[in-house]
Design an enzyme around this catalytic site. Structure first.
Site, mmCIF file in Angstrom:
data_model
loop_
_atom_site.group_PDB
_atom_site.id
_atom_site.type_symbol
_atom_site.label_atom_id
_atom_site.label_comp_id
_atom_site.label_asym_id
_atom_site.label_seq_id
_atom_site.Cartn_x
_atom_site.Cartn_y
_atom_site.Cartn_z
ATOM 1 N N HIS A 34 0.835 -1.204 0.000
ATOM 2 C CA HIS A 34 0.000 0.000 0.000
ATOM 3 C C HIS A 34 0.873 1.258 0.000
ATOM 4 O O HIS A 34 0.594 2.215 -0.707
ATOM 5 C CB HIS A 34 -0.887 0.034 1.251
ATOM 6 N N GLN A 145 -0.303 -4.067 -8.972
ATOM 7 C CA GLN A 145 -0.232 -5.198 -9.912
ATOM 8 C C GLN A 145 -0.752 -6.474 -9.284
ATOM 9 O O GLN A 145 -1.253 -7.357 -9.964
ATOM 10 C CB GLN A 145 1.225 -5.407 -10.353
HETATM 11 P P1 AMP Z 1 -6.372 -3.766 -0.601
HETATM 12 O O1 AMP Z 1 -6.251 -2.978 0.655
HETATM 13 O O2 AMP Z 1 -5.904 -5.177 -0.486
HETATM 14 O O3 AMP Z 1 -7.731 -3.616 -1.241
HETATM 15 O O4 AMP Z 1 -5.361 -3.103 -1.634
HETATM 16 C C1 AMP Z 1 -5.389 -1.734 -1.925
HETATM 17 C C2 AMP Z 1 -4.478 -1.468 -3.081
HETATM 18 O O5 AMP Z 1 -3.145 -1.874 -2.748
HETATM 19 C C3 AMP Z 1 -4.861 -2.251 -4.343
HETATM 20 O O6 AMP Z 1 -4.667 -1.428 -5.481
HETATM 21 C C4 AMP Z 1 -3.896 -3.402 -4.308
HETATM 22 O O7 AMP Z 1 -3.638 -3.943 -5.590
HETATM 23 C C5 AMP Z 1 -2.664 -2.739 -3.753
HETATM 24 N N1 AMP Z 1 -1.740 -3.755 -3.179
HETATM 25 C C6 AMP Z 1 -2.036 -4.702 -2.267
HETATM 26 N N2 AMP Z 1 -0.966 -5.478 -2.012
HETATM 27 C C7 AMP Z 1 0.037 -5.009 -2.804
HETATM 28 C C8 AMP Z 1 1.406 -5.397 -3.014
HETATM 29 N N3 AMP Z 1 1.962 -6.412 -2.362
HETATM 30 N N4 AMP Z 1 2.126 -4.684 -3.900
HETATM 31 C C9 AMP Z 1 1.575 -3.651 -4.579
HETATM 32 N N5 AMP Z 1 0.308 -3.236 -4.417
HETATM 33 C C10 AMP Z 1 -0.465 -3.906 -3.546
#
Ligand code: AMP
Length: 294
Positions: A34, A145
């Site tokens: 994030h 990604q």
């Molecule tokens: P989430 O809180 O899981 O809904 O993720 C929020 C944003 O963070 C989304 O755009 C995800 O794709 C991104 N995200 C989550 N984990 C990763 C990671 N390991 N690397 C890059 N972006 C991430």
């Protein structure tokens, strides 16, 4: 940093911003994945708006909405440290008041892969992202990604609904052993955590084969499956080799960029990961251009 919980306050805060706005939407339990999105947004915009909202409409009834990790105080501190200007952290009732009736449904690109295994998931995602785009009105919006199909679905929606903004894709951030950072990694016990990097090793096995000239999708899928199957702690759900632009599953050898993606179950956790092949394309600019098309 302004922390906002209501729509009225958010409208006021957004109206007061004159410069270019970068937005990052999260479900909290923040980690370095994030923070990489936030950093990129910080570097490329005058103001950064982050949101923390565990979106109930993207969880199926049997999924983990009620147990999804929540760590608001720590998240707010991380966002403060990352120099975020505005955080929007609404209650469920604010985003979905009683008698809420409107949903956004993206077509074909949302139907395969994750969409097939998680019915209703992308309808929930497209709906909340639409609402957040309308509320935060960003010039640039940053997605990871790691959720590659999500990127493609959002890009499709942004084109179809005529939003004038740029969707930027940040490469997956991984732990030292290759495990993609995810809030859901918190579900893993010690043994499961030890086994979980098998996803990355499986992707690497296929990438190595691709590097040696193999282009047959079936052979690439098999190379990854072989590695996954060798780890008994992990239950394979699917391995896909798809066109990175259309996300259609591939059956013939091609020189077009591929999205190699997978989902597995490890204990209570459902983990996903992916790599674009050729592997040299796993950088911000190429991912932003290729995943789901321009
Ligand atoms: P989430 O809180 O899981 O809904 O993720 C929020 C944003 O963070 C989304 O755009 C995800 O794709 C991104 N995200 C989550 N984990 C990763 C990671 N390991 N690397 C890059 N972006 C991430």
């Amino acid at each position: 940093m302004q922390t906002i919980e209501t729509i009225i306050e958010l409208h006021k805060a957004r109206e007061a911003i004159t410069g270019r706005v970068g937005a990052v939407y999260t479900m909290g339990a923040l980690h370095k994945g994030h923070l990489a999105l936030i950093e990129q947004a910080r570097a490329e915009n005058d103001q950064v708006i982050a949101t923390i909202f565990v979106n109930p409409t993207q969880f199926a009834p049997q999924e983990d909405f009620s147990t999804y990790p929540r760590s608001l105080e720590q998240d707010l501190q991380l966002l403060r440290d990352a120099k975020v200007d505005v955080v929007f952290n609404p209650l469920t009732e604010i985003m979905y008041p009683p008698n809420y009736q409107t949903y956004v449904e993206v077509g074909e690109i949302a139907r395969g892969l994750e969409g097939m295994r998680r019915p209703g998931f992308f309808r929930g995602v497209a709906t909340i992202v639409t609402k957040l785009l309308n509320l935060t009105e960003p010039h640039n919006v940053y997605f990871g990604q790691k959720d590659a199909q999500q990127v493609a679905v959002i890009k499709q929606m942004v084109r179809d609904l005529n939003y004038s903004l740029k969707v930027i894709v940040c490469p997956t951030v991984r732990d030292e052993d290759g495990l993609a950072l995810s809030s859901r990694n918190a579900y893993l016990d010690k043994n499961q955590r030890r086994a979980a990097p098998v996803l990355y090793r499986a992707l690497q096995a296929a990438a190595d084969l691709y590097e040696k000239g193999e282009r047959t999708p079936k052979a690439l899928r098999l190379a990854a499956q072989k590695v996954l199957i060798a780890e008994p702690t992990v239950e394979m759900e699917y391995v896909s080799a798809a066109d990175a632009v259309t996300l259609n599953e591939l059956f013939e050898a091609t020189e077009k960029p591929l999205l190699l993606s997978m989902a597995v179950r490890v204990g209570k956790a459902r983990l996903i990961d992916n790599l674009v092949l050729p592997a040299a394309l796993n950088n911000r600019d190429d991912l932003t251009r290729i995943l789901g098309g321009a």
